[in-house]
Structures are given as structure tokens and as C-alpha cells.
Design an enzyme around this catalytic site. Structure first.
Site, PDB file in Angstrom:
ATOM      1  CB  CYS A 133      -0.669   6.680  -5.400  1.00  0.00           C
ATOM      2  SG  CYS A 133      -0.755   5.584  -3.948  1.00  0.00           S
ATOM      3  CG  HIS A 146       1.358   3.200  -8.123  1.00  0.00           C
ATOM      4  ND1 HIS A 146       2.104   4.340  -7.898  1.00  0.00           N
ATOM      5  CD2 HIS A 146       0.893   2.809  -6.910  1.00  0.00           C
ATOM      6  CE1 HIS A 146       2.107   4.613  -6.604  1.00  0.00           C
ATOM      7  NE2 HIS A 146       1.373   3.696  -5.983  1.00  0.00           N
ATOM      8  CD  GLU A 182       3.607   4.915 -11.105  1.00  0.00           C
ATOM      9  OE1 GLU A 182       3.879   5.022  -9.896  1.00  0.00           O
ATOM     10  OE2 GLU A 182       2.460   5.095 -11.572  1.00  0.00           O
TER      11      GLU A 182
END
Length: 225
Positions: free
Chosen positions: A96, A206, A208
Site C-alpha cells: 500500500c 493488501h 494480508e
């Protein structure tokens, strides 16, 4: 789409690698820690210089404003860590705003801030009718991408951002070096969604927070350490 459990099965075959999530005050460090642990990495959240330098991989997250992230990174000596690691060919991955600060500059609300200048280019406002770009989107990865290996072309990743890089100008004429592999996504005008450039990889989205697709992508990165 990625088959559920693929990342975990792949991780079982991969020796545990030590990854430092660099903690400079601007990132979802706990989410990154959990995601990396899920794919078999030994993870530590720290800004300790020696630990960050000696880890197999360094992950640099980032949320918020470009200028604030750059200020926090410099205060934590993160700019020095990234530069030294890359000089030695040691893997670094940005996520990001942790990707955006790798570019030459960022412009937010008319204010220009110098980035790390690992890549040329300017991070500017998204050129789209709806901002921020928040939610799931597909990407267009280049042929031979290691980052997206094993992922379905229709795999979706989670984005949340109002700024991006819309133009890529870096080329290499060195016959011994591969040209950077650039992945694009579209929200209004196409923007850079990921870059693979030697030891330096980064994603605007992202991983994750991107479920099994994100887990496979992180597994791919861990597999290169």
C-alpha cells in the site's frame, strides 16, 4: 481462483524464513504478521536496525498520508535499512503506502513530498469517478510474474487507497538484468498495482487482507527468500 488451503500446503514444504515487519508507526503490522505466519514465515514486528538488516525478508507496510509515512520512516531509519538491504540484494516488499513511498515523489493536496526514489514516478490522486478505491479488484499481471505464480487471472485482491501511480517509465537496457515486471489494475484510469524489480517487490493492494489469493501471493514471496 486459488484452491483453499493451497498456501498452507505450499508453506509446509518451505523452510521457515525470518521476516521482519518494519514497525515505523504507519501500517497494519498485526494483520501482516498473521498473514505471514499463516504461510509459514517466522515473523517479528520491530524497528530494530540489526534485526531488520539480518532478516531473510523485510516487509514495509503503510497506511495514511504519503508525507506522514515518509516522515515516520525516516525517523525510524527505515529509509537507510531499505537502501542498505537493496544494495546487498536482500529482499524487501512494500504494501500500500509502503509501495508508494518507493517512488520518486508523492503529491497530496498540492503538497509534493520526496519519496525513496527506488523507482521513477509520481504518486498522485486516483483518476476515477469514485474515490477512494475500496474493495476487491482483479489485476493484470505480466507474463513470467513470480509474485502471481499459481494464481488464477481472475483472482481478486483487496484495495483501499485514494492515490496511485498512473505512469511507468522505468526501463533497463542492461542485458544481464531483467526489466521490472509491472502489474496493473483499473479503477477509472489504469494504475500500477504491483512491481517486481529484483530484490524489491511491492503491491498497492493488501495481500494480508486478500484471503487465499493474498496468502498464495505471500507464499510466492517467501519462496524467493
Amino acid at each position: 481462483m486459488t484452491v483453499p488451503g493451497t498456501a498452507e500446503k505450499t508453506a509446509e514444504k518451505t523452510a521457515r524464513k525470518k521476516v521482519v515487519v518494519f514497525d515505523y508507526g504507519f501500517g497494519n503490522v498485526r494483520s501482516a504478521e498473521r498473514a505471514l505466519a499463516r504461510v509459514g514465515a517466522e515473523v517479528e514486528i520491530t524497528r530494530d536496525y540489526d534485526k531488520a538488516m539480518n532478516a531473510d525478508g523485510l516487509l514495509v507496510p503503510g497506511v495514511g498520508a504519503f508525507a506522514a509515512c515518509m516522515r515516520g520512516l525516516r525517523e525510524a531509519r527505515g529509509d537507510w535499512v531499505i537502501e542498505r538491504r537493496l544494495a546487498g540484494g536482500r529482499p524487501v516488499m512494500g504494501i500500500c503506502v509502503g509501495m508508494q513511498i518507493l517512488f520518486a515523489r508523492g503529491i497530496e493536496h498540492g503538497v509534493e513530498t520526496e519519496g525513496l526514489e527506488e523507482w521513477p514516478g509520481t504518486v498522485g490522486p486516483l483518476q476515477a469517478d469514485v474515490v477512494p478505491h475500496m474493495g476487491w479488484n482483479t489485476v493484470q499481471a505480466p507474463a513470467g510474474s513470480e509474485l502471481f505464480a499459481g494464481l488464477d487471472p481472475d483472482a481478486r485482491f483487496y484495495f483501499v487507497h485514494s492515490y496511485a501511480v498512473h505512469d511507468w517509465s522505468m526501463e533497463t537496457h542492461n542485458p544481464v538484468m531483467d526489466a521490472p515486471k509491472v502489474t496493473w489494475a483499473t479503477h477509472g484510469k489504469p494504475f500500477v498495482a504491483a512491481v517486481e524489480n529484483g530484490a524489491l517487490w511491492a503491491t498497492q493492494f493488501h495481500p494480508e487482507k486478500s484471503g487465499d489469493a493474498g496468502a498464495q501471493l505471500l507464499t510466492n514471496w517467501i519462496g524467493t527468500l
